[in-house]
Structure formats: structure tokens, C-alpha cells
Design an enzyme around this catalytic site. Structure first.
Site, short mmCIF file in Angstrom:
data_model
loop_
_atom_site.label_atom_id
_atom_site.label_comp_id
_atom_site.label_asym_id
_atom_site.label_seq_id
_atom_site.Cartn_x
_atom_site.Cartn_y
_atom_site.Cartn_z
CE1 TYR A 109 -3.61 2.56 0.44
CE2 TYR A 109 -2.07 3.57 1.97
CZ TYR A 109 -3.20 3.65 1.19
OH TYR A 109 -3.93 4.81 1.14
CD1 TRP A 111 -1.31 7.63 -0.84
CD2 TRP A 111 -1.28 9.50 -2.09
NE1 TRP A 111 -2.54 8.24 -0.74
CE2 TRP A 111 -2.55 9.40 -1.47
CE3 TRP A 111 -1.02 10.60 -2.90
CZ2 TRP A 111 -3.57 10.34 -1.67
CZ3 TRP A 111 -2.03 11.55 -3.09
CH2 TRP A 111 -3.28 11.41 -2.48
N1 LIG Z 1 -0.59 18.57 2.30
C1 LIG Z 1 -1.08 17.31 2.30
N2 LIG Z 1 -2.33 17.08 1.87
C2 LIG Z 1 -2.83 15.83 1.89
C3 LIG Z 1 -2.05 14.71 2.31
C4 LIG Z 1 -0.72 14.99 2.78
O1 LIG Z 1 0.02 14.08 3.20
N3 LIG Z 1 -0.27 16.29 2.76
N4 LIG Z 1 -2.57 13.45 2.31
C5 LIG Z 1 -3.75 13.20 1.47
C6 LIG Z 1 -4.45 11.96 1.84
S1 LIG Z 1 -3.70 10.49 1.51
C7 LIG Z 1 -5.69 11.95 2.39
S2 LIG Z 1 -6.46 10.45 2.70
C8 LIG Z 1 -6.40 13.19 2.72
C9 LIG Z 1 -7.01 13.09 4.14
O2 LIG Z 1 -7.99 14.02 4.34
P1 LIG Z 1 -8.67 14.10 5.80
O3 LIG Z 1 -8.86 12.74 6.31
O4 LIG Z 1 -9.85 14.97 5.70
O5 LIG Z 1 -7.51 14.88 6.57
P2 LIG Z 1 -6.94 14.94 8.04
O6 LIG Z 1 -5.89 16.00 7.95
O7 LIG Z 1 -6.55 13.62 8.55
O8 LIG Z 1 -8.16 15.46 8.92
C10 LIG Z 1 -8.83 16.66 8.69
C11 LIG Z 1 -9.21 17.31 9.98
O9 LIG Z 1 -10.24 16.58 10.63
C12 LIG Z 1 -10.23 16.94 12.00
N5 LIG Z 1 -10.72 15.82 12.78
C13 LIG Z 1 -10.03 14.72 13.13
N6 LIG Z 1 -10.79 13.89 13.86
C14 LIG Z 1 -11.99 14.48 13.97
C15 LIG Z 1 -13.22 14.11 14.62
O10 LIG Z 1 -13.35 13.06 15.22
N7 LIG Z 1 -14.27 14.99 14.49
C16 LIG Z 1 -14.17 16.14 13.82
N8 LIG Z 1 -15.26 16.90 13.73
N9 LIG Z 1 -13.02 16.51 13.23
C17 LIG Z 1 -11.96 15.70 13.29
C18 LIG Z 1 -8.80 17.26 12.35
O11 LIG Z 1 -8.70 18.44 13.10
C19 LIG Z 1 -8.10 17.34 11.01
O12 LIG Z 1 -7.31 18.49 10.86
O13 LIG Z 1 -5.51 14.30 2.70
C20 LIG Z 1 -4.75 14.35 1.49
N10 LIG Z 1 -4.10 15.63 1.46
N1 LIG Z 2 -1.70 8.37 12.40
C1 LIG Z 2 -2.10 8.45 11.13
N2 LIG Z 2 -1.59 7.60 10.23
C2 LIG Z 2 -1.98 7.68 8.94
C3 LIG Z 2 -2.93 8.64 8.53
C4 LIG Z 2 -3.48 9.51 9.50
O1 LIG Z 2 -4.35 10.36 9.21
N3 LIG Z 2 -3.03 9.40 10.80
N4 LIG Z 2 -3.31 8.69 7.22
C5 LIG Z 2 -3.20 7.47 6.45
C6 LIG Z 2 -3.41 7.71 5.02
S1 LIG Z 2 -4.90 8.45 4.61
C7 LIG Z 2 -2.53 7.32 4.06
S2 LIG Z 2 -2.98 7.46 2.42
C8 LIG Z 2 -1.24 6.73 4.41
C9 LIG Z 2 -0.10 7.16 3.46
O2 LIG Z 2 0.95 6.27 3.56
P1 LIG Z 2 1.98 6.02 2.35
O3 LIG Z 2 1.29 6.26 1.06
O4 LIG Z 2 2.59 4.70 2.55
O5 LIG Z 2 3.03 7.17 2.60
P2 LIG Z 2 4.11 7.84 1.63
O6 LIG Z 2 5.02 8.62 2.51
O7 LIG Z 2 3.43 8.58 0.54
O8 LIG Z 2 4.89 6.59 1.06
C10 LIG Z 2 5.26 6.47 -0.27
C11 LIG Z 2 6.65 5.86 -0.37
O9 LIG Z 2 6.91 5.58 -1.74
C12 LIG Z 2 8.22 6.06 -2.07
N5 LIG Z 2 8.22 6.35 -3.52
C13 LIG Z 2 7.83 7.49 -4.15
N6 LIG Z 2 7.93 7.34 -5.48
C14 LIG Z 2 8.39 6.09 -5.72
C15 LIG Z 2 8.70 5.35 -6.91
O10 LIG Z 2 8.54 5.81 -8.03
N7 LIG Z 2 9.12 4.06 -6.74
C16 LIG Z 2 9.29 3.49 -5.52
N8 LIG Z 2 9.72 2.22 -5.46
N9 LIG Z 2 9.03 4.18 -4.38
C17 LIG Z 2 8.57 5.45 -4.48
C18 LIG Z 2 8.43 7.26 -1.18
O11 LIG Z 2 9.80 7.55 -1.02
C19 LIG Z 2 7.74 6.80 0.13
O12 LIG Z 2 8.63 6.10 0.96
O13 LIG Z 2 -0.90 7.04 5.76
C20 LIG Z 2 -1.93 6.67 6.67
N10 LIG Z 2 -1.43 6.82 8.04
MO LIG Z 3 -4.88 8.78 2.29
#
Ligand SMILES: Nc1nc2c(c(=O)[nH]1)N[C@H]1C(S)=C(S)[C@@H](COP(=O)(O)OP(=O)(O)OC[C@H]3O[C@@H](n4cnc5c(=O)[nH]c(N)nc54)[C@H](O)[C@@H]3O)O[C@H]1N2
Ligand SMILES: Nc1nc2c(c(=O)[nH]1)N[C@H]1C(S)=C(S)[C@@H](COP(=O)(O)OP(=O)(O)OC[C@H]3O[C@@H](n4cnc5c(=O)[nH]c(N)nc54)[C@H](O)[C@@H]3O)O[C@H]1N2
Ligand SMILES: [Mo]
Length: 747
Positions: A109, A111
Site C-alpha cells: 500500500y 502513494w
Molecule cells: N498537504 C497534504 N495534503 C494531503 C495529504 C498529505 O500528506 N499532505 N494526504 C492526502 C491523503 S492520503 C488523504 S487520505 C487526505 C485526508 O484528508 P482528511 O482525512 O480529511 O484529513 P486529516 O488532515 O486527517 O483530517 C482533517 C481534519 O479533521 C479533523 N478531525 C479529526 N478527527 C476528527 C473528529 O473526530 N471529528 C471532527 N469533527 N473533526 C476531526 C482534524 O482536526 C483534522 O485536521 O488528505 C490528502 N491531502
Molecule cells: N496516524 C495516522 N496515520 C496515517 C494517517 C493519519 O491520518 N493518521 N493517514 C493514512 C493515510 S490516509 C494514508 S494514504 C497513508 C499514506 O501512507 P503512504 O502512502 O505509505 O506514505 P508515503 O510517505 O506517501 O509513502 C510512499 C513511499 O513511496 C516512495 N516512492 C515514491 N515514489 C516512488 C517510486 O517511483 N518508486 C518506488 N519504489 N518508491 C517510491 C516514497 O519515497 C515513500 O517512501 O498514511 C496513513 N497513516
Molecule cells: Mo490517504
């Protein structure tokens, strides 16, 4: 100096290169608000953290079972490409022969990077499928609970995600936008597969200017931009269901529920009503009851309910809400609440998810499914729920419930990861550490010495997208970009495709894997298959050569104007939903038939396994771990752009000034954040516009446990989070349900 156009998951950029070095990065003209995350490319690509050569862990070379406990803290040796490929291929063959293909975990899993051909997981999966398959992973960390509950209630997730109400519809028609979890601008910087125009924040501003009022329901005020003038309500994290029930109780008891809509378009409202009024469990879900759980004043709950019923109202929930214990419930309850308001399918009314979670959510562009790199089929057909990885590794042979069936965990002997970082994304990392040391072998492709590379046995250095050509095109973006290789592969790095071609060669199926096509021929192949699909939809893509020389192609502009549920609203018999009844299922016979105590047949409030009302004494702070503003997850945490936001090298935890005062803490302090599962160091920032009992530590700091004390040094919140499925239904991650204590760090 030369300029190249390349794409990332947070935007498309012009890359300036001089003497083989990246010297400038700027957003493209099409992007009205390029993301600053682009700055990570300036120094992050050509960086000392790059993996220079294939590397093999010392203990793994020595062999034997006992060395596995050194995985993660061992030395690596450089090995020539041929030898490393042979070692990895032979080991995969051995494991498949001795234990069967399900004993190879290829879930992988993550990104990875933008680009349809060089998509790391697609490359890995094509390779593993051709060698007989593997154990895969289902659903995502982003929306696991949503993906399983929503098909029972309203629609399959892809439909929900890509067709729900557009922001334009909201601008034109919504009077009141109620956002559970807020609308964090920082998150709309990114989109899986890439994004060209960053419009979410601009569109929300347009809605505000057009008169839409906003209510931001989140423990932290900054989750919605101040410019939107939102009313801020700050419930205790994880209690949104109780709050929604309190609102629903007002609608029901003050004759504000749309009974006609509930009769004609929904099933099960009588059960919802019984539950609201306390007929089924003896507890009426009054605003006072809700107040005692979520901490908002009962009068505010009543006022909000009346305001919602008096306007054209859109209710939305952030994805984070379903990343907690019983994460299925807030989404089910949101659909229930919107059904009671009766505006589903009307312009600007109804409900939706993740507005601002990613850049594409709510965009009005034509959806076009571009051709992909062909992965084939997994011959084992076997997969586990994505967030159950530690359980699987620790408890082979055990059953796990998932969406009405049992899945038996296989014995995993080898793990192959490319394009993801479980030491970023998984919960309870100290538990993952013991799980991760079970298999015989871990193989990883990575560009940098990230934690996942450090926790491998065989590491292949992968190129980044700036070192290869590719196509960036996704179903939720109206552009296709030719991603131009800007620099040479660094050191001895090879693309994931070349790495798997090399492994396939050792195993005797190189031709099947590569089809004897070059990188360029594969990109052309993807383009040509997309051309055929476009013709089927009545439009023409340019020739491959024209597209390549232009560098960019924009789809014909055909905005979606009607709300996605408008037809259903007008004629539910003729345009039924994909649920068993064809209607909104406020009660689901199917879900009820599973007999899960933690996910019954309708949305209900259940006390989370870990929460402040129970455990306030020892661990009085609720930890939220949101997405980081200055990067994507753990990617490029080594870059200057990401490091600039740290305090003494630690990720920053935000706390209310009063909570800091009680602990004798001040802004800039290095603090220890801890609970029974682990501890990490973080730098302290203060924010008066958040709940006093809540702290927020973004994800993404590279996992770095101190070899002596075990304390995590960079500020990775996942040493604190709990590794528990949302429920037996979805088994999604529940990171947001987590309590901690914070104290000054004394080294
Ligand atoms: N810059 C940046 N943007 C990203 C990403 C990143 O790594 N960097 N990751 C991307 C990915 S993979 C995803 S899945 C999305 C995630 O998108 P979201 O899941 O919406 O993002 P989060 O930042 O986890 O949470 C948003 C806000 O929800 C609030 N929150 C948390 N728990 C609760 C709760 O129980 N109740 C209420 N009412 N509020 C709560 C928190 O204050 C938090 O700041 O973002 C994407 N966007
Ligand atoms: N506590 C907490 N944990 C969370 C979340 C949260 O809200 N709270 N959010 C969750 C969510 S929504 C998500 S989506 C996950 C994200 O979790 P991940 O998607 O696993 O996080 P990334 O840091 O994007 O990891 C991508 C990796 O791929 C590598 N990479 C980039 N490009 C390439 C390529 O071309 N080839 C190869 N081989 N490698 C590459 C990067 O260096 C990096 O190590 O985290 C989850 N974890
Ligand atoms: Mo995500």
C-alpha cells in the site's frame, strides 16, 4: 539551462536543470495556485539520502532465524545489480515453491509517485501476478471504513467519490454548508495520480462570496480558512455521531424531518426514529444527551438543527472522521441526517464526503478513465483488509471478520514493497516492528533511505519521476501531461519497471513482463488505448507525437451540472441506487444480518475503545494526527522545505496555551508525547483556537526509534496510535482514536 515539464501528486511543475542539476521549480501556467510542496524537489531529489546501489542486510546474508530481530537496526552491504537481482528472484521463487504464492505479501500500500506507466504498485503487481500471484491488500488507509459501509447505504465508493455534488453546485445553490472535520486547505494541495489546477480553496471562497454560510465542526478552528467566516463548533474528537444524533432528535421532535422523503426514498427510518426517541434502548438522543458526550452546549445543537432545516443545506464530513474507532458510523449517520433534511438530490443540498481532502473532490470536470499499465490478474485472488497487516503477520491461521465473511490470515514468508511506507502509514509502530520481524525476507524498491528501506533485507535503488518519462493523467483531472525526464538516473538507480524486468529475467519471464516494449513504447501504448476509449465516448485525443511535443492535452470541457442524485430524487423507481432496496438504507438488513456488535443495522453511537470520558486521568489529551501541510505523508521529509517547519529537527505538536501552562510548557519546547504503546519527541507550538483537551501532531516524520530508550526521535505519531480495526465490518485504520500525555523532555 533547460526546462522540463513533470508532474507530482501535488501539482505539475516546470523543472529547471543546469549541468544535470535541478536549479529551479515553478508551477505551470494552467495552475491558479501552485502548491508550495513543489519546493521539496529543489534539494530532495538530488540528496545525500538517495540509495546509491543495491544493498543487502548483513544479518540476512548470514542467514538463520535469529538474525531477523536485527531487521531495522542492521548494517547493509552494497551488492552489484546482477547479484542482488539473483538473490531476490531466487528467494521469491523459493518461498513460492515451498510455501505457495499466498505466503508472499505484495499488498504494498502507498502513494508512490504520479505517472501511469511507472506506478510502482502496478509494476510490482504485474510482476507478482506473472510469477503466480501473492497476498494483496483491500481498500485504502484513506477511506477504508467508507468504502465498505457506503455501498450498503447509498453507493459504491468510486461513484460517491467522483460523482458527488460539485463545488459549482454548492456555489450556485447552497445556503448553509456544514462541514464535520472542517475544510482544511492544506489537504487540497494533493490528489492521487496528480492535479493540474488547484481550485478547491478558490471555489470555497467563491461560495462564501456568493453567500454560502459555513459551519466548521472540528476540534481545531484552523481546519477551515478564516476567510470563509465559518461558525466554529469544537466537539470532542470522535463524538460526531452523538452530535448528529442530537441534531436528528431535534428534527424528529420539532417536526422538521422530511417524512415524505424518508418514506419515498429511504428504508428503515422507523428504526432510526425508535432509536432517536429511546424506544429501542431507553436513551433518548436529546441535545442534552448529545451535549454530555460531544461537549457542545445543548442550545447550540438545537440552534444548529433549526438553522439546517431552514436553509438549503449541504452536510459534509472529512475523511478523517471515518479513520477512528467505529469509523463506519459517522458516515452512515451523515447520510441519515441528510435524508431527514430531505434535500438529497436537490441543487446544493444533500451530503458528501472529503471536500478539501484532495484537490479533485467536488470538481466538475468530465470523468475519463485513462488506460492503465496492464497488471493482469492475481492468480491467488487473495487479499486482506489493508490495515490488518500486523495482525496478519503476528497471527497466521487466525480468522478476521470483514464485511460479512471470515478471512484466514496466511503465513507470510516474504514481503515485497514498492511505493509505500508502512513505517509511515501503519498504527502502533512498535507492534509493527515485532510483526515485521516474522517473515524470512523483506524486499523493497525505494529512491531514498526511508524507514521502509531501512527495515528491508534487500533494497533496490529506484529512480524518481524526474529521472524517467511518463504519462500523468487521472480520471479526476481534465489534463494529460507528458512527464519529461529532467535528469539522469541518480547513482545506480533503475526504474521500478527495469527492476522487475531484471527479476523476471532471472525467473524466465522477462518477455512476458516487458512485452519487449521500451519505456516510450509503453507510454505510447497507454496513449493509444486511451485514444480508443475516447473515441468510444465521442471525442478524439491528439496523436501521440502531437501530445508529446505539446506536453499537455486538455479534455473537452463538459461540466457536470445536475446533482448526482437528482435523477434518483425525481424518480427513485426508475433511477434506483445500487443498494439492495434501491433506496437510501438508513437501516440495512444486510449489515444487520452480519450480527456485528460493533456495527449493527443502523447508525448508532458507541463509546470508542479509548476516549477521554473513560481515561482522562492518566492520558488526558486526545491526539489527532492529520496530514502534514509541507509535504505528502513521509515523502521528502528529508528536504529543506519540510525540515524548515520543524523545531530542533522534531515534527511540531500543537496544543492549547492553557494546556501548555498546566504542564509548564512554552512554545518551542521539545516535548515527550507518550502513552502505553510508545513515546516520541516533538517540538511544541501553541494555538488558542483549539480544544484544550486535544493535541495535533501531523504524520510523516521518518520513524527513528532511539536504539537505547526506544523513544521515537523525529515525532512520528504512529508510535502512539492504536492498531485496531474500525469494526468487524470494514477493519479500517482507527488512528484518530488515541489518548496521550505530554511533558517536557529532559534528555
Ligand atoms: N498537504 C497534504 N495534503 C494531503 C495529504 C498529505 O500528506 N499532505 N494526504 C492526502 C491523503 S492520503 C488523504 S487520505 C487526505 C485526508 O484528508 P482528511 O482525512 O480529511 O484529513 P486529516 O488532515 O486527517 O483530517 C482533517 C481534519 O479533521 C479533523 N478531525 C479529526 N478527527 C476528527 C473528529 O473526530 N471529528 C471532527 N469533527 N473533526 C476531526 C482534524 O482536526 C483534522 O485536521 O488528505 C490528502 N491531502
Ligand atoms: N496516524 C495516522 N496515520 C496515517 C494517517 C493519519 O491520518 N493518521 N493517514 C493514512 C493515510 S490516509 C494514508 S494514504 C497513508 C499514506 O501512507 P503512504 O502512502 O505509505 O506514505 P508515503 O510517505 O506517501 O509513502 C510512499 C513511499 O513511496 C516512495 N516512492 C515514491 N515514489 C516512488 C517510486 O517511483 N518508486 C518506488 N519504489 N518508491 C517510491 C516514497 O519515497 C515513500 O517512501 O498514511 C496513513 N497513516
Ligand atoms: Mo490517504
Amino acid at each position: 539551462m533547460k526546462r522540463y515539464r513533470n508532474a507530482t501528486q501535488w501539482g505539475v511543475y516546470n523543472i529547471e536543470v543546469e549541468d544535470g542539476r535541478i536549479v529551479g521549480v515553478s508551477g505551470v501556467d494552467e495552475d491558479p495556485e501552485p502548491s508550495e510542496i513543489g519546493n521539496v524537489l529543489l534539494d530532495g531529489i538530488q540528496h545525500g539520502e538517495r540509495i546509491k546501489r543495491p544493498s543487502v542486510r548483513k544479518g540476512w546474508l548470514e542467514g538463520g532465524d535469529r538474525q531477523r530481530c536485527r531487521r531495522g537496526s542492521d548494517e547493509f552491504f552494497d551488492v552489484p545489480w546482477d547479484e542482488a537481482l539473483e538473490m531476490a528472484a531466487n528467494e521469491l521463487r523459493r518461498v513460492a515453491d515451498e510455501h505457495g504464492n499466498t505466503s508472499i505479501f505484495g499488498g504494498s500500500y502507498g502513494w508512490a509517485s504520479a505517472g501511469r506507466f511507472h506506478h510502482a504498485q502496478s509494476q510490482l503487481h504485474r510482476f507478482l501476478n506473472l510469477m503466480g500471484g501473492c497476498t494483496r491488500a483491500m481498500n485504502s488507509y484513506s477511506t477504508a471504513a467508507a468504502q465498505v459501509i457506503l455501498p450498503h447505504v447509498v453507493a459504491p465508493w468510486p461513484q460517491m467519490e467522483l460523482q458527488q455534488t460539485t463545488l459549482q453546485n454548492i456555489i450556485d445553490h447552497t445556503q448553509l454548508f456544514v462541514a464535520f472535520g472542517g475544510l482544511p486547505k492544506r489537504n487540497a494541495q494533493v490528489a492521487y495520480g496528480g492535479v493540474t489546477e488547484h481550485r478547491t480553496a478558490l471555489d470555497l471562497d467563491r461560495a462564501h462570496k456568493a453567500g454560502t454560510e459555513f459551519v466548521s465542526i472540528s476540534p481545531i478552528a484552523d481546519d477551515t480558512e478564516a476567510s470563509l467566516g465559518a461558525t466554529w463548533l469544537a466537539p470532542l474528537p470522535g463524538t460526531d455521531v452523538a452530535l448528529m444524533l442530537g441534531i436528528a432528535h431535534v428534527l424528529e421532535t420539532q417536526n422538521l424531518a422530511d417524512t415524505r422523503f424518508l418514506d419515498s426514498h429511504c428504508v428503515g427510518y422507523s428504526k432510526v426514529k425508535d432509536y432517536l426517541l429511546g424506544r429501542s434502548d431507553g436513551i433518548a438522543k436529546t441535545p442534552r444527551w448529545a451535549s454530555s458526550i460531544c461537549g457542545l452546549a445543548a442550545e447550540d445543537i438545537v440552534a444548529l438543527a433549526c438553522r439546517m432545516a431552514s436553509k438549503r443545506t449541504f452536510v459534509a464530513a472529512a475523511w478523517s472522521l471515518q479513520r477512528g474507532d467505529h469509523g463506519e458510523q459517522p458516515y452512515w449517520m451523515l447520510a441519515t441526517l441528510a435524508s431527514m433534511l430531505g434535500q438529497v438530490g436537490l441543487p446544493g443540498g444533500g451530503f458528501g464526503f472529503g471536500y478539501s481532502a484532495e484537490a479533485f473532490v467536488g470538481s466538475e470536470y468530465k470523468r475519463f478513465n485513462w488506460a492503465t499499465f496492464p497488471k493482469g490478474r492475481n492468480p491467488t485472488g487473495f487479499a486482506i483488509p489493508v490495515a490488518r497487516i500486523s495482525d496478519m503477520l503476528l497471527h497466521p491461521g487466525d480468522d478476521v471478520q470483514y464485511d460479512g465473511r471470515a478471512i484466514t490470515y496466511p503465513v507470510i514468508k516474504a514481503i515485497y514493497w514498492a511505493g509505500g511506507n508502512p513505517f509511515h502509514h501503519h498504527q502502533d509502530l512498535n507492534r509493527l516492528v515485532s510483526a515485521w520481524r516474522k517473515p524470512d525476507t523483506v524486499i523493497v524498491n525505494e529512491p531514498w533511505w526511508t524507514p521502509i528501506a531501512q527495515w528491508a533485507d534487500i533494497v533496490f535503488p529506484a529512480t524518481t519521476s524526474l529521472e524517467r518519462n511518463d504519462i500523468c493523467a487521472s480520471s479526476h483531472d481534465p489534463y494529460a501531461h507528458f512527464m519529461q525526464q529532467a535528469i539522469q538516473p541518480q547513482h545506480e538507480a533503475r526504474s521500478d519497471h527495469e527492476i522487475f524486468a531484471g527479476l523476471a529475467a532471472v525467473l524466465g519471464f522477462e518477455d512476458a513482463f516487458t512485452e519487449n516494449k521500451s519505456e516510450r513504447e509503453w507510454i505510447e501504448d497507454i496513449w493509444q488505448r486511451s485514444q480508443v476509449m475516447a473515441q468510444g465516448q465521442g471525442f478524439e485525443l491528439p496523436s501521440f507525437e502531437d501530445w508529446e511535443s505539446q506536453g499537455v492535452y486538455q479534455l473537452p470541457h463538459e461540466p457536470r451540472v445536475r446533482d448526482w442524485l437528482a435523477n434518483f430524487r425525481e424518480n427513485p423507481a426508475h433511477f434506483p441506487l445500487a443498494t439492495p432496496s434501491g433506496k437510501l438504507e438508513l437501516f440495512s438488513e444486510t449489515v444487520a444480518s452480519f450480527d456485528y456488535l460493533d456495527c449493527p443495522g443502523q447508525a448508532v453511537w458507541m463509546t470508542p475503545l479509548e476516549w477521554l470520558e473513560l481515561d482522562r486521568d492518566a492520558f488526558p489529551l486526545h491526539l489527532l494526527s492529520p496530514q502534514p501541510k509541507n509535504r505528502l505523508h513521509s515523502q521528502f521529509d528529508h528536504s529543506a522545505h519540510s525540515q524548515a517547519s520543524k523545531i530542533e529537527g522534531h515534527e511540531v505538536i500543537t496544543m492549547h496555551p492553557e494546556a501548555a501552562k498546566e504542564r509548564n510548557l512554552k512554545a518551542g519546547d521539545v516535548v515527550r508525547v507518550f502513552n502505553p504503546r510508545g513515546a516520541c519527541l516533538a517540538g511544541l507550538a501553541l494555538n488558542a483556537r483549539m480544544r484544550r483537551d486535544t493535541v495535533s501532531l501531523p504524520t510523516g516524520a521518518w520513524f527513528k526509534p532511539c536504539p537505547v530508550t526506544g523513544i521515537e526521535l523525529n515525532g512520528n505519531p504512529n508510535v502512539l496510535t492504536r492498531d485496531k480495526g474500525t469494526s468487524h465490518l470494514a477493519q479500517g485504520p482507527s488512528a484518530q482514536t488515541c489518548l496521550v500525555q505530554v511533558e517536557k523532555y529532559r534528555s
